[in-house]
Enzyme design. Structure first.
Site, PDB file in Angstrom:
ATOM      1  N   HIS A  48      54.595  42.908  59.908  1.00  0.00           N
ATOM      2  CA  HIS A  48      55.953  43.417  59.730  1.00  0.00           C
ATOM      3  C   HIS A  48      57.014  42.442  60.211  1.00  0.00           C
ATOM      4  O   HIS A  48      58.096  42.358  59.656  1.00  0.00           O
ATOM      5  CB  HIS A  48      56.080  44.783  60.410  1.00  0.00           C
ATOM      6  CG  HIS A  48      55.317  45.820  59.648  1.00  0.00           C
ATOM      7  ND1 HIS A  48      54.814  46.951  60.215  1.00  0.00           N
ATOM      8  CD2 HIS A  48      54.973  45.848  58.350  1.00  0.00           C
ATOM      9  CE1 HIS A  48      54.187  47.648  59.285  1.00  0.00           C
ATOM     10  NE2 HIS A  48      54.270  47.002  58.151  1.00  0.00           N
ATOM     11  N   ARG A  50      49.929  42.247  31.712  1.00  0.00           N
ATOM     12  CA  ARG A  50      48.507  42.123  32.028  1.00  0.00           C
ATOM     13  C   ARG A  50      47.842  43.481  31.876  1.00  0.00           C
ATOM     14  O   ARG A  50      48.367  44.484  32.370  1.00  0.00           O
ATOM     15  CB  ARG A  50      48.323  41.629  33.463  1.00  0.00           C
ATOM     16  CG  ARG A  50      46.847  41.578  33.856  1.00  0.00           C
ATOM     17  CD  ARG A  50      46.632  40.954  35.193  1.00  0.00           C
ATOM     18  NE  ARG A  50      46.929  41.852  36.283  1.00  0.00           N
ATOM     19  CZ  ARG A  50      46.811  41.511  37.566  1.00  0.00           C
ATOM     20  NH1 ARG A  50      46.439  40.287  37.886  1.00  0.00           N
ATOM     21  NH2 ARG A  50      47.077  42.374  38.514  1.00  0.00           N
ATOM     22  N   GLU A  58      40.981  33.307  36.771  1.00  0.00           N
ATOM     23  CA  GLU A  58      40.848  33.741  38.165  1.00  0.00           C
ATOM     24  C   GLU A  58      39.432  33.518  38.686  1.00  0.00           C
ATOM     25  O   GLU A  58      39.155  33.715  39.863  1.00  0.00           O
ATOM     26  CB  GLU A  58      41.136  35.250  38.275  1.00  0.00           C
ATOM     27  CG  GLU A  58      42.506  35.634  37.806  1.00  0.00           C
ATOM     28  CD  GLU A  58      42.728  37.125  37.869  1.00  0.00           C
ATOM     29  OE1 GLU A  58      43.361  37.582  38.814  1.00  0.00           O
ATOM     30  OE2 GLU A  58      42.251  37.836  36.953  1.00  0.00           O
ATOM     31  N   ASN A  67      45.336  33.589  43.471  1.00  0.00           N
ATOM     32  CA  ASN A  67      44.889  34.450  44.581  1.00  0.00           C
ATOM     33  C   ASN A  67      43.384  34.715  44.452  1.00  0.00           C
ATOM     34  O   ASN A  67      42.625  34.581  45.404  1.00  0.00           O
ATOM     35  CB  ASN A  67      45.617  35.802  44.570  1.00  0.00           C
ATOM     36  CG  ASN A  67      47.119  35.643  44.519  1.00  0.00           C
ATOM     37  OD1 ASN A  67      47.637  34.603  44.892  1.00  0.00           O
ATOM     38  ND2 ASN A  67      47.824  36.659  44.047  1.00  0.00           N
ATOM     39  N   ASP A  68      42.981  35.109  43.249  1.00  0.00           N
ATOM     40  CA  ASP A  68      41.559  35.372  43.050  1.00  0.00           C
ATOM     41  C   ASP A  68      40.777  34.079  42.840  1.00  0.00           C
ATOM     42  O   ASP A  68      39.642  33.954  43.301  1.00  0.00           O
ATOM     43  CB  ASP A  68      41.346  36.315  41.858  1.00  0.00           C
ATOM     44  CG  ASP A  68      41.488  37.763  42.291  1.00  0.00           C
ATOM     45  OD1 ASP A  68      40.894  38.124  43.320  1.00  0.00           O
ATOM     46  OD2 ASP A  68      42.212  38.525  41.628  1.00  0.00           O
ATOM     47  N   ARG A 123      39.992  37.329  49.970  1.00  0.00           N
ATOM     48  CA  ARG A 123      41.427  37.064  50.078  1.00  0.00           C
ATOM     49  C   ARG A 123      42.131  37.971  51.080  1.00  0.00           C
ATOM     50  O   ARG A 123      43.245  37.699  51.490  1.00  0.00           O
ATOM     51  CB  ARG A 123      42.093  37.169  48.694  1.00  0.00           C
ATOM     52  CG  ARG A 123      42.049  38.550  48.104  1.00  0.00           C
ATOM     53  CD  ARG A 123      42.453  38.550  46.639  1.00  0.00           C
ATOM     54  NE  ARG A 123      43.851  38.921  46.447  1.00  0.00           N
ATOM     55  CZ  ARG A 123      44.413  39.141  45.260  1.00  0.00           C
ATOM     56  NH1 ARG A 123      43.697  38.994  44.149  1.00  0.00           N
ATOM     57  NH2 ARG A 123      45.654  39.480  45.149  1.00  0.00           N
ATOM     58  N   CYS A 148      50.409  32.303  38.021  1.00  0.00           N
ATOM     59  CA  CYS A 148      51.119  33.516  38.440  1.00  0.00           C
ATOM     60  C   CYS A 148      50.622  34.033  39.785  1.00  0.00           C
ATOM     61  O   CYS A 148      51.021  35.094  40.226  1.00  0.00           O
ATOM     62  CB  CYS A 148      51.028  34.599  37.374  1.00  0.00           C
ATOM     63  SG  CYS A 148      49.347  35.119  37.038  1.00  0.00           S
TER      64      CYS A 148
END
Ligand code: PEP
Ligand code: MG
Length: 553
Positions: free
Chosen positions: A187, A325, A413, A436-437, A447, A484
């Site tokens: 946070h 997507r 990915e 990310n993947d 991840r 992306c």
């Protein structure tokens, strides 16, 4: 002048701040002046009053804050009212503990449960500890924890910061933050990002830096430098201010300094985020995560209902391109209406395009809905599938999309998709790399695991090499290759991606201007040199340093 000490942590909000150190007021750990022995019923009433007053204070602050900060504060208020917490306190009081000891013991128990759950829940322990300190302050009549308001621009160092403290900071007076704990999604990071305060988290050793020492916090490199050379520190802060002004002035379209075009696009997941994207100088949407529209849907929305959801996003973006997507359900994003089986390893299981193996109708109905929405859309609509692993999958998906008159693509990915990108592109019009993947599968590192974040670092040369192979296949085929994943949102890395041959970058709307402004400051040749230097390195740190050198710092 040599600095007297240098610490390194995880940079979470870019920028630099220099000034004397201030620290939050210390929390008193012991309770020498307890509230006195009272009957259990009265003790529980005292707890209820103190916790409700903490919740109300947080809610009031939430109501005057915006965006992510408001959400974080509201969630922390809910912790103060948590029924589980109240039940634990009751049990301890009924066993004879006084109300302060009962509160501490109950929070300790709940924290243990949060830690055991890991991930985002574990990151909430800091919020829970802060709620405890505020409730205990209320019970004992002591002042609660808080950050002092300095009378000159200062740097805030802390073990950790509570949302309520971070949200109340004045960016004119607190010019940077560094904490000993926390991660990119903690946070402190979320709120500091929203306030635009440079921030570094997970810095070991900060406790040794005394209040009043002059410190430079660098939210780009993750460095915290004690007593740095004053002129160098001021010049770093000046440069940072100048580059922030460039970011604020960036209006697109995406171009390198010498005019090489690179589409800068936005990632969206619903109507609200697309409205924000439509206000930004982006050239369209490069990733519309449709599964996030239906996280609460108990049953599969009809073709018409889905089309209505998609059509709103398409219409908000007007004549700009939108890449939709198809559902990336499964693993960390299960959907109620997709029959997910029990799997030992869901990240490697039936997710993304693979859900169509069990239920091809889900995909064909979604494609019908996208086609229906696209038929009335003012701009171009492209459609891509997540988690494509083979040429056969790309061919099947490409045919189904083209049959409906739409432009077909796939996300890259999975390492196999990068290795066989040329084959995929024989059946598709474009690909978009989900870093990310791709990094989680290339480096075999979850991840979501904070302790493996060095492996999922998008600067890992192995990941860059997979991007390079994919971009090369796109160049050969004369077809667009976008990125992306989060990697595209790092302005320095975005230059490397362009140097590797990537043609578009799709990022959170809030990151688009920083990416666009950085690209506008370098030539395509510099991007290519940075890419070559980064891929040749053996570590993520070396790759970043080499790219920065090639880009001129
Ligand atoms: C990615 O994997 O990089 C991506 C963009 O998809 P998601 O983060 O939604 O899995
Ligand atoms: Mg993905």
């Amino acid at each position: 002048m040599q600095p007297s000490a240098r610490y390194t942590g995880t940079p979470v909000v870019p920028g630099a701040g220099y000034g004397p150190v201030v620290r939050p007021a210390p929390v008193v750990a012991d309770d020498p002046v307890g509230p006195g022995a009272v009957e259990p019923d009265e003790a529980l009433i005292r707890f209820a009053v103190a916790s409700e007053s903490v919740a109300q204070r947080l809610e009031q602050l939430s109501s005057v804050s915006g965006g992510a900060t408001a959400e974080v504060l509201a969630a922390t208020a809910a912790l103060a009212r948590d029924r589980g917490l109240a039940a634990f306190v009751r049990r301890h009081v009924e066993c004879g503990a006084d109300v302060v000891a009962a509160t501490r013991a109950a929070v300790a128990e709940l924290s243990e449960m949060f830690r055991a759950a890991g991930g985002v829940m574990a990151e909430r322990v800091a919020d829970l500890t802060d709620v405890r300190d505020r409730i205990v302050a209320g019970l004992t009549g002591r002042p609660g924890p808080g950050v002092p308001v300095p009378d000159e621009p200062s740097v805030l160092l802390a073990h950790d910061l509570a949302p309520v403290d971070t949200a109340a900071l004045d960016p004119a007076l607190i010019v940077a933050i560094a904490t000993e704990v926390g991660g990119p999604t903690s946070h402190t990071a979320i709120i500091a990002r929203q306030l635009g305060i440079p921030c570094v988290v997970a810095v070991t050793g900060l406790a040794d830096v005394a209040t009043g020492r002059l410190v430079l916090v660098d939210g780009d490199t993750g460095e915290v430098i004690v007593e740095p050379d004053a002129d160098a520190a001021r010049s770093r802060v000046r440069d940072d201010r100048a580059s922030r002004e460039q970011v604020a002035a960036w209006r697109g379209p995406g171009r390198t300094r010498d005019g090489h075009p690179v589409e800068v696009l936005a990632n969206v997941q619903d109507l609200e985020s697309s409205r924000l994207a439509a206000l930004a100088p982006v050239e369209g949407v490069g990733l519309f995560r449709t599964e996030l529209c239906f996280l609460d849907s108990a049953s599969e929305p009809s073709v018409e209902a889905q089309a209505a959801v998609y059509a709103k996003v398409l219409s908000v973006m007007g004549s700009r391109k939108v890449v939709v997507r198809t559902l990336d359900a499964g693993s960390d994003k299960p959907l109620c209406f997709v029959r997910h089986r029990e799997e030992a390893n869901p990240a490697l299981g039936v997710r993304g395009l693979r859900i169509a193996r069990d239920d091809p109708g889900i995909l064909s109905r979604q494609l019908d809905a996208i086609a229906l929405a696209a038929s009335g859309a003012p701009g171009p609509v492209w459609v891509m599938a997540p988690m494509v692993s083979t040429v056969a999958e790309a061919a099947g998906f490409g045919a189904a999309v083209r049959q409906r008159g739409l432009v077909a693509g796939a996300m890259v990915e999975v390492p196999s998709a990068a290795l066989r990108a040329a084959g995929l592109l024989e059946h598709l019009d474009f690909v978009s790399i989900g870093t990310n993947d791709l990094s989680q599968y290339a480096l075999a590192a979850d991840r979501m695991a904070p302790t493996l974040s060095d492996l999922t670092d998008p600067w890992q040369p192995a990941l860059l090499q997979l991007v390079s192979m994919t971009a090369e296949a796109g160049l050969q085929a004369g077809k667009p290759v976008g990125v992306c994943g989060e990697a595209a949102a790092d302005p320095v890395l975005s230059c490397v991606l362009v140097g590797l041959g990537v043609t578009s970058l799709s990022v959170a709307t809030s990151a688009a201007a920083a990416v666009g402004a950085r690209l506008a400051a370098v030539t395509h040749q510099q991007c290519a040199a940075a890419a070559e230097a980064a891929v040749a390195c053996d570590s993520a740190e070396a790759a970043r340093a080499a790219a920065l050198r090639a880009l001129g710092g």
